[in-house]
Design a protein around this motif. Structure first.
Motif, PDB file in Angstrom:
ATOM      1  N   ALA A 122       0.824  -1.205   0.000  1.00 21.45           N
ATOM      2  CA  ALA A 122       0.000   0.000   0.000  1.00 21.45           C
ATOM      3  C   ALA A 122       0.859   1.257   0.000  1.00 21.45           C
ATOM      4  N   LEU A 123       1.940   1.258   0.765  1.00 22.93           N
ATOM      5  CA  LEU A 123       2.836   2.414   0.778  1.00 22.93           C
ATOM      6  C   LEU A 123       3.539   2.580  -0.561  1.00 22.93           C
ATOM      7  N   GLY A 124       3.825   1.477  -1.234  1.00 22.53           N
ATOM      8  CA  GLY A 124       4.420   1.567  -2.562  1.00 22.53           C
ATOM      9  C   GLY A 124       3.471   2.203  -3.562  1.00 22.53           C
ATOM     10  N   VAL A 125       2.202   1.803  -3.512  1.00 21.59           N
ATOM     11  CA  VAL A 125       1.198   2.415  -4.388  1.00 21.59           C
ATOM     12  C   VAL A 125       1.053   3.893  -4.059  1.00 21.59           C
ATOM     13  N   ALA A 126       1.018   4.225  -2.763  1.00 15.77           N
ATOM     14  CA  ALA A 126       0.903   5.624  -2.355  1.00 15.77           C
ATOM     15  C   ALA A 126       2.099   6.441  -2.829  1.00 15.77           C
ATOM     16  N   ALA A 127       3.280   5.834  -2.846  1.00 17.83           N
ATOM     17  CA  ALA A 127       4.472   6.538  -3.318  1.00 17.83           C
ATOM     18  C   ALA A 127       4.366   6.872  -4.803  1.00 17.83           C
ATOM     19  N   VAL A 128       3.866   5.932  -5.599  1.00 17.93           N
ATOM     20  CA  VAL A 128       3.672   6.183  -7.029  1.00 17.93           C
ATOM     21  C   VAL A 128       2.649   7.292  -7.242  1.00 17.93           C
ATOM     22  N   VAL A 129       1.554   7.227  -6.495  1.00 18.40           N
ATOM     23  CA  VAL A 129       0.501   8.246  -6.599  1.00 18.40           C
ATOM     24  C   VAL A 129       1.055   9.618  -6.231  1.00 18.40           C
ATOM     25  N   LEU A 130       1.772   9.686  -5.116  1.00 15.99           N
ATOM     26  CA  LEU A 130       2.309  10.963  -4.651  1.00 15.99           C
ATOM     27  C   LEU A 130       3.340  11.510  -5.633  1.00 15.99           C
ATOM     28  N   ALA A 131       4.179  10.638  -6.173  1.00 15.50           N
ATOM     29  CA  ALA A 131       5.166  11.087  -7.159  1.00 15.50           C
ATOM     30  C   ALA A 131       4.488  11.639  -8.402  1.00 15.50           C
ATOM     31  N   SER A 132       3.420  10.991  -8.839  1.00 18.70           N
ATOM     32  CA  SER A 132       2.697  11.453 -10.028  1.00 18.70           C
ATOM     33  C   SER A 132       2.089  12.828  -9.803  1.00 18.70           C
ATOM     34  N   VAL A 133       1.409  12.996  -8.670  1.00 23.10           N
ATOM     35  CA  VAL A 133       0.733  14.265  -8.379  1.00 23.10           C
ATOM     36  C   VAL A 133       1.747  15.386  -8.178  1.00 23.10           C
ATOM     37  N   LEU A 134       2.816  15.113  -7.432  1.00 21.50           N
ATOM     38  CA  LEU A 134       3.818  16.147  -7.179  1.00 21.50           C
ATOM     39  C   LEU A 134       4.537  16.544  -8.462  1.00 21.50           C
ATOM     40  N   LEU A 135       4.810  15.572  -9.312  1.00 18.56           N
ATOM     41  CA  LEU A 135       5.496  15.878 -10.566  1.00 18.56           C
ATOM     42  C   LEU A 135       4.631  16.754 -11.463  1.00 18.56           C
ATOM     43  N   MET A 136       3.357  16.427 -11.550  1.00 19.54           N
ATOM     44  CA  MET A 136       2.450  17.251 -12.350  1.00 19.54           C
ATOM     45  C   MET A 136       2.310  18.655 -11.756  1.00 19.54           C
ATOM     46  N   SER A 137       2.232  18.735 -10.441  1.00 22.67           N
ATOM     47  CA  SER A 137       2.110  20.038  -9.789  1.00 22.67           C
ATOM     48  C   SER A 137       3.350  20.879 -10.018  1.00 22.67           C
ATOM     49  N   LEU A 138       4.524  20.260  -9.921  1.00 17.75           N
ATOM     50  CA  LEU A 138       5.778  20.995 -10.095  1.00 17.75           C
ATOM     51  C   LEU A 138       5.915  21.527 -11.508  1.00 17.75           C
ATOM     52  N   THR A 139       5.687  20.670 -12.497  1.00 19.50           N
ATOM     53  CA  THR A 139       5.804  21.132 -13.880  1.00 19.50           C
ATOM     54  C   THR A 139       4.710  22.138 -14.214  1.00 19.50           C
ATOM     55  N   GLY A 140       3.538  21.990 -13.590  1.00 15.87           N
ATOM     56  CA  GLY A 140       2.468  22.953 -13.817  1.00 15.87           C
ATOM     57  C   GLY A 140       2.818  24.320 -13.257  1.00 15.87           C
ATOM     58  N   ILE A 141       3.405  24.354 -12.062  1.00 19.42           N
ATOM     59  CA  ILE A 141       3.805  25.628 -11.463  1.00 19.42           C
ATOM     60  C   ILE A 141       4.877  26.304 -12.306  1.00 19.42           C
ATOM     61  N   VAL A 142       5.894  25.539 -12.681  1.00 22.37           N
ATOM     62  CA  VAL A 142       7.002  26.109 -13.465  1.00 22.37           C
ATOM     63  C   VAL A 142       6.488  26.609 -14.812  1.00 22.37           C
ATOM     64  N   THR A 143       5.656  25.808 -15.472  1.00 28.27           N
ATOM     65  CA  THR A 143       5.114  26.217 -16.775  1.00 28.27           C
ATOM     66  C   THR A 143       4.250  27.468 -16.641  1.00 28.27           C
ATOM     67  N   GLY A 144       3.410  27.507 -15.615  1.00 27.02           N
ATOM     68  CA  GLY A 144       2.571  28.672 -15.409  1.00 27.02           C
ATOM     69  C   GLY A 144       3.371  29.932 -15.147  1.00 27.02           C
ATOM     70  N   LEU A 145       4.442  29.814 -14.367  1.00 31.87           N
ATOM     71  CA  LEU A 145       5.275  30.977 -14.073  1.00 31.87           C
ATOM     72  C   LEU A 145       6.040  31.439 -15.313  1.00 31.87           C
ATOM     73  N   VAL A 146       6.515  30.484 -16.109  1.00 36.54           N
ATOM     74  CA  VAL A 146       7.258  30.855 -17.320  1.00 36.54           C
ATOM     75  C   VAL A 146       6.340  31.556 -18.320  1.00 36.54           C
ATOM     76  N   ILE A 147       5.118  31.065 -18.476  1.00 39.03           N
ATOM     77  CA  ILE A 147       4.204  31.618 -19.471  1.00 39.03           C
ATOM     78  C   ILE A 147       3.562  32.921 -18.995  1.00 39.03           C
ATOM     79  N   ASN A 148       3.109  32.930 -17.741  1.00 36.33           N
ATOM     80  CA  ASN A 148       2.314  34.064 -17.251  1.00 36.33           C
ATOM     81  C   ASN A 148       3.046  34.978 -16.286  1.00 36.33           C
ATOM     82  N   GLY A 149       4.176  34.511 -15.736  1.00 36.49           N
ATOM     83  CA  GLY A 149       4.923  35.340 -14.803  1.00 36.49           C
ATOM     84  C   GLY A 149       4.395  35.235 -13.384  1.00 36.49           C
ATOM     85  N   SER A 150       5.184  35.696 -12.428  1.00 41.44           N
ATOM     86  CA  SER A 150       4.827  35.601 -11.012  1.00 41.44           C
ATOM     87  C   SER A 150       3.786  36.629 -10.601  1.00 41.44           C
ATOM     88  N   GLY A 151       3.457  37.570 -11.481  1.00 41.89           N
ATOM     89  CA  GLY A 151       2.461  38.574 -11.149  1.00 41.89           C
ATOM     90  C   GLY A 151       1.045  38.156 -11.463  1.00 41.89           C
TER      91      GLY A 151
END
Length: 300
Positions: A146-175
């Motif tokens: 169960a912890l292994g499955v949770a690790a995969v889930v958490l890695a997937s969500v965090l990776l998408m969130s990280l790339t989404g934040i970086v992409t949003g900041l690059v395209i739209n800026g921090s303002g």
């Protein structure tokens, strides 16, 4: 070395106490190494990381080519469509919009794949028998899986969130960090909202993973687990839009998934989010209980 090999390599004492000599941390380290060395796991994580980037670039192109149009076309597309419109010029919305779009199908599929590999996959390859013969209790076995499955889930969500934040900041800026309510946020407050959304989505996916583990514990065909979860997600979504079955909606895991957009409001209306979290917790308890009951009777 698989986790089953790691388990069987531990010394047994020859009595019943020897069945609990392998610690969870050691087993979990071996399990995580095995999971994140699988090529398909790395490929899936890579594809998920690209989704927010493609989404951000696509929205930028659409916003540029359609900038002369009026705002009438922004009505009537559901919560997902409204989020996409907002994400075109808002760095905060992009990662949450990507999570909302993928939670309906792609992310549950990832949880199902991880759960299918955890038990059904090892049963098919004969490596689960090593777990069952090793000095590892069935409860610890299920905990590690169960912890292994949770690790995969958490890695997937965090990776998408990280790339989404970086992409949003690059395209739209921090303002461009503002909520759907119109209030402007600091970078730290925006990160907190994204973290809240990511944690809530991860909890929903852990519920999917728990049910998938219950199915996985009863079969040796990984594709059956994936197909069952995929079919269940689609059926739940269809049942959720039928007003004649409104009495059934509180029991559907997918009922609260659109509530992720509430994170983007100020203040955050926590009613639907809390209800979804409680519902997900109930599914986790039920799924893991069924999986444990199946494991305790497996191979006698």
């Amino acid at each position: 070395m698989t986790t089953a090999t790691a388990a069987t390599s531990a010394p047994a004492t020859g009595n019943t106490r020897g069945r609990d000599t392998v610690g969870v941390p050691r087993l979990l380290r071996a399990e995580l190494r095995w999971i994140f060395r699988r090529p398909r796991t790395l490929v899936v994580l890579g594809l998920l990381a690209v989704i927010p980037i493609v989404l951000g670039l696509g929205l930028t192109l659409v916003d540029t080519t359609a900038s002369g149009g009026g705002g009438d076309g922004r009505e009537g597309g559901g919560a997902g469509a409204n989020l996409l419109v907002s994400a075109a010029g808002n760095a905060l919305v992009l990662p949450i919009a990507a999570l909302m779009l993928t939670i309906t199908l792609l992310l549950p599929l990832v949880a199902a794949m991880a759960s299918a590999d955890a038990l059904a996959g090892e049963t098919a390859h004969g490596t689960l028998r090593g777990w069952l013969l090793a000095p590892v209790s069935r409860g610890r076995l299920l905990t590690v899986k169960a912890l292994g499955v949770a690790a995969v889930v958490l890695a997937s969500v965090l990776l998408m969130s990280l790339t989404g934040i970086v992409t949003g900041l690059v395209i739209n800026g921090s303002g461009s960090l503002f909520t759907l309510s119109g209030s402007t946020l600091s970078f730290g407050a925006a990160l907190l909202k994204v973290a809240l959304a990511a944690g809530w989505v991860a909890l929903q996916l852990c519920a999917v993973g728990a049910i998938a583990l219950a199915i996985s514990a009863g079969t040796e065909h990984p594709m059956l687990v994936v197909a069952s979860v995929l079919a269940g997600t689609i059926v739940f979504s269809i049942l959720g839009i039928l007003d004649s079955l409104s009495w059934l909606h509180p029991f559907l895991l997918t009922e609260s998934w659109p509530a992720i957009s509430d994170v983007l409001r100020d203040p955050v209306p926590g009613g639907d989010l809390a209800e979804g979290a409680v519902r997900a917790f109930c599914y986790i308890v039920i799924g893991l209980s069924i999986a444990y009951a199946r494991l305790t009777t497996k191979d006698g």
